[in-house]
Design a protein around this motif. Structure first.
Motif, mmCIF file in Angstrom:
data_model
loop_
_atom_site.group_PDB
_atom_site.id
_atom_site.type_symbol
_atom_site.label_atom_id
_atom_site.label_comp_id
_atom_site.label_asym_id
_atom_site.label_seq_id
_atom_site.Cartn_x
_atom_site.Cartn_y
_atom_site.Cartn_z
ATOM 1 N N GLU A 469 0.837 -1.206 0.000
ATOM 2 C CA GLU A 469 0.000 0.000 0.000
ATOM 3 C C GLU A 469 0.878 1.265 0.000
ATOM 4 N N ILE A 470 0.697 2.164 -0.961
ATOM 5 C CA ILE A 470 1.522 3.390 -0.987
ATOM 6 C C ILE A 470 0.675 4.647 -1.097
ATOM 7 N N SER A 471 -0.628 4.535 -0.911
ATOM 8 C CA SER A 471 -1.477 5.709 -1.112
ATOM 9 C C SER A 471 -1.088 6.810 -0.122
ATOM 10 N N GLY A 472 -1.212 8.044 -0.557
ATOM 11 C CA GLY A 472 -0.885 9.173 0.318
ATOM 12 C C GLY A 472 0.536 9.682 0.136
ATOM 13 N N LEU A 473 1.391 8.916 -0.556
ATOM 14 C CA LEU A 473 2.766 9.384 -0.762
ATOM 15 C C LEU A 473 2.794 10.370 -1.932
ATOM 16 N N THR A 474 3.453 11.503 -1.702
ATOM 17 C CA THR A 474 3.533 12.505 -2.768
ATOM 18 C C THR A 474 4.748 12.223 -3.653
ATOM 19 N N SER A 475 4.933 13.033 -4.674
ATOM 20 C CA SER A 475 6.042 12.823 -5.608
ATOM 21 C C SER A 475 7.366 12.857 -4.878
ATOM 22 N N GLY A 476 8.271 11.960 -5.258
ATOM 23 C CA GLY A 476 9.590 11.955 -4.630
ATOM 24 C C GLY A 476 10.193 10.560 -4.607
ATOM 25 N N ILE A 477 11.377 10.507 -3.972
ATOM 26 C CA ILE A 477 12.087 9.229 -3.883
ATOM 27 C C ILE A 477 11.809 8.619 -2.510
ATOM 28 N N TYR A 478 11.528 7.316 -2.487
ATOM 29 C CA TYR A 478 11.256 6.611 -1.226
ATOM 30 C C TYR A 478 12.108 5.353 -1.161
ATOM 31 N N LEU A 479 12.348 4.922 0.069
ATOM 32 C CA LEU A 479 13.138 3.710 0.272
ATOM 33 C C LEU A 479 12.253 2.651 0.895
ATOM 34 N N LEU A 480 12.376 1.434 0.404
ATOM 35 C CA LEU A 480 11.661 0.316 1.002
ATOM 36 C C LEU A 480 12.693 -0.540 1.713
ATOM 37 N N LYS A 481 12.541 -0.691 3.016
ATOM 38 C CA LYS A 481 13.443 -1.584 3.748
ATOM 39 C C LYS A 481 12.687 -2.881 3.997
ATOM 40 N N ILE A 482 13.173 -3.939 3.369
ATOM 41 C CA ILE A 482 12.520 -5.235 3.480
ATOM 42 C C ILE A 482 13.302 -6.044 4.503
ATOM 43 N N SER A 483 12.675 -6.347 5.647
ATOM 44 C CA SER A 483 13.399 -7.008 6.742
ATOM 45 C C SER A 483 12.825 -8.398 6.984
ATOM 46 N N THR A 484 13.722 -9.365 7.122
ATOM 47 C CA THR A 484 13.337 -10.712 7.560
ATOM 48 C C THR A 484 14.383 -11.164 8.567
ATOM 49 N N GLU A 485 14.114 -12.255 9.225
ATOM 50 C CA GLU A 485 15.123 -12.719 10.188
ATOM 51 C C GLU A 485 16.326 -13.334 9.489
ATOM 52 N N ARG A 486 16.257 -13.533 8.182
ATOM 53 C CA ARG A 486 17.408 -14.067 7.449
ATOM 54 C C ARG A 486 18.223 -12.959 6.773
ATOM 55 N N GLY A 487 17.721 -11.713 6.767
ATOM 56 C CA GLY A 487 18.471 -10.634 6.130
ATOM 57 C C GLY A 487 17.553 -9.509 5.665
ATOM 58 N N ASN A 488 18.192 -8.448 5.208
ATOM 59 C CA ASN A 488 17.453 -7.250 4.819
ATOM 60 C C ASN A 488 17.841 -6.816 3.406
ATOM 61 N N LEU A 489 16.949 -6.054 2.792
ATOM 62 C CA LEU A 489 17.235 -5.424 1.505
ATOM 63 C C LEU A 489 16.732 -3.998 1.573
ATOM 64 N N VAL A 490 17.367 -3.090 0.875
ATOM 65 C CA VAL A 490 16.799 -1.753 0.717
ATOM 66 C C VAL A 490 16.645 -1.480 -0.766
ATOM 67 N N LYS A 491 15.440 -1.121 -1.174
ATOM 68 C CA LYS A 491 15.171 -0.817 -2.580
ATOM 69 C C LYS A 491 14.633 0.609 -2.687
#
Ligand SMILES: [Zn+2]
Length: 496
Positions: A469-491
């Motif tokens: 869900e991303i509703s409400g976000l205005t124009s711009g750059i955003y980071l998604l931090k995906i966290s699990t107990e086996r590791g993380n990613l940032v996209k």
């Protein structure tokens, strides 16, 4: 039992008092009586300095000496604390020091650990600046001393171990710079021996006799430090004091009269915990010396007032935010009367070690890159050259990330996010999970300044297509931090 505890406490406290100076001798300044002071005190018509006059501001240039490889420097924070202490010590005498220019960084092994005055003198001649008090902070000094004032170079050395917010070595050396001899003047290089008879004088050369000051002070104008309001003192090795700040050692003057030395005087060799003052006559001599010999050092500038004690607030990064590890910007709100800021960055919330240290003139700094995937703590100390005593802000924290090109948590668990370039009207994006393991996934959405805006969790997505869900976000750059107990990613995603 009570008594045993008391004895134990007494033992511990006396060990603590002693521990400061057991490694180093207090000072290695030569015992030559200062010529200017001899003439000044010999003049019966000498001008009396006014009491309650204006504060005299003198420039202080600090040279931080490190090893050739650039390590070993005394932390800037500690330099500021020491200068703050110096100013507290001199405040009752209306003499204050301001930091002139930037701290001068010198990287030379031979000066960092110099053990003879020739090297020290070469260091001073090479680096000292005109019309300012030059203080060199080193690791070691000749005679294993805490510091010294070099008479012909007119500069000061204090070693790192003897600096700090509770030390008075710098005060003592500046006392020398301001013409003061030791309270035990004449005993330098000699050790008082309680079992031997005390001589009437140390030496005679021509018409000059170097008298030993007697306990009643009757020869005070021509013996010892020649100040009549500093009592006799024969102790030329570091010493501890009793509750009245007097020496534990009882000395006998040439007439057999017992006395103890006054350890409260900055120009004695008592340990730091005993010292707290200059005498009136010492104060008068220092002011006369400044007026007669150092008048062109006195700053005519209007001193900047005290730094505002208001709490400082951070602008960026957001508290506990996520920050790209490259080109990190730190910013805070300007504080009245602060001209500079000392910025500390540490891996520890209590700043046990300081990993990075910066001095900034504005209220923002680009600190470059920091190691990735770590939580960092930062704090800021506002100051101006006249006021280095204001404390740090509360610590802030942020975590560094690296936007990765790979789409896998590890080899068993992949995901794909699309689209990454998003129309403003879109309310969700796709997360295509390809997980072999049973893992709970948390996705946090951060703004580009590091503020967390949204959080969504996915319980064991396995192999499935999900919507973030991303509703409400205005124009711009955003980071998604995906966290699990086996590791993380940032996209990264961009909303147009
Ligand atoms: Zn000294």
């Amino acid at each position: 039992m009570k008594q045993r505890i008391l004895i134990l406490i007494l033992m511990v406290s006396s060990v603590r008092l002693w521990s400061q100076d057991t490694d180093h001798n207090p000072c290695a300044t030569s015992g030559d009586y200062p010529e200017w002071l001899a003439a000044f005190l010999a003049n019966p018509d000498r001008p009396k300095s006014r009491s309650g006059g204006d504060i005299v501001y003198l420039p202080m240039t600090v040279h931080s000496v490190g090893k050739t490889d650039g390590t070993g420097h005394y932390p800037k924070l500690r330099i500021f604390e020491s200068l703050c202490r110096l100013n507290e010590d001199f405040a009752p005498y209306n003499i204050q020091f301001y930091l002139k220019g930037d701290i001068n960084i010198i990287n030379r092994d031979i000066y960092y650990e110099h053990d003879d005055f020739g090297e020290g003198s070469r260091m001073m001649r090479t680096y000292k600046k005109p019309l300012t008090i030059n203080t060199f902070i080193t690791s070691e000094a000749p005679s294993n001393a805490c510091g010294y004032w070099h008479q012909s170079e007119d500069a000061i050395v204090v070693i790192k171990n003897c600096m700090g917010g509770s030390g008075h070595t710098w005060t003592h050396e500046v006392g020398h710079w301001l013409s003061l001899p030791h309270t035990f003047s004449g005993w330098e290089g000699k050790t008082y021996d309680a079992t031997a008879e005390t001589p009437l004088y140390h030496s005679i050369s021509g018409r000059d006799t170097n008298f030993v000051e007697n306990a009643l002070g009757k020869n005070c104008t021509k013996a010892g430090d020649r100040f009549c309001d500093t009592p006799a003192d024969y102790l030329s090795l570091g010493w501890s004091c009793n509750g009245s700040f007097q020496s534990l050692q009882v000395q006998k003057d040439p007439f057999g009269i017992d006395f103890r030395s006054d350890g409260s005087n900055f120009m004695s060799y008592s340990i730091d915990a005993c010292q707290s003052k200059f005498s009136d006559d010492q104060n008068e001599a220092m002011h006369a010396y400044i007026n007669q010999s150092k008048g062109n050092y006195i700053s005519k500038d209007i001193p900047i007032g005290k730094v505002s004690p208001d709490p400082m607030t951070f602008v960026q990064p957001e508290e506990n935010g996520l920050v790209n590890y490259q080109g990190i910007n730190l910013q805070w709100n300007h504080l009245p009367n602060a001209t500079h800021y000392l910025v500390n960055i540490s891996k520890f919330s209590f700043f046990v070690t300081i990993d990075y240290e910066f001095i900034v003139k504005g209220n923002v700094i680009n600190i470059g890159d920091l190691p990735v995937d770590k939580k960092w703590y930062w704090r800021v100390k506002p100051y101006n050259p006249y006021d280095l005593c204001q404390g740090f802000t509360e610590a802030g924290a942020f975590t560094t990330y690296d936007i990765t090109a790979v789409d896998e948590i590890n080899e068993n668990n992949h995901l794909e996010i699309y689209p990454t370039l998003i129309q403003n009207s879109q309310s969700a994006i796709n997360i295509d999970f390809d997980f072999s393991d049973l893992l709970n996934v948390q996705i946090d959405v951060f703004s580009s300044t590091g503020q967390m805006l949204k959080r969504q969790t996915f319980a064991n997505p396995g192999r499935s297509l999900q919507q973030l869900e991303i509703s409400g976000l205005t124009s711009g750059i955003y980071l998604l931090k995906i966290s699990t107990e086996r590791g993380n990613l940032v996209k990264r995603i961009t909303i147009q």
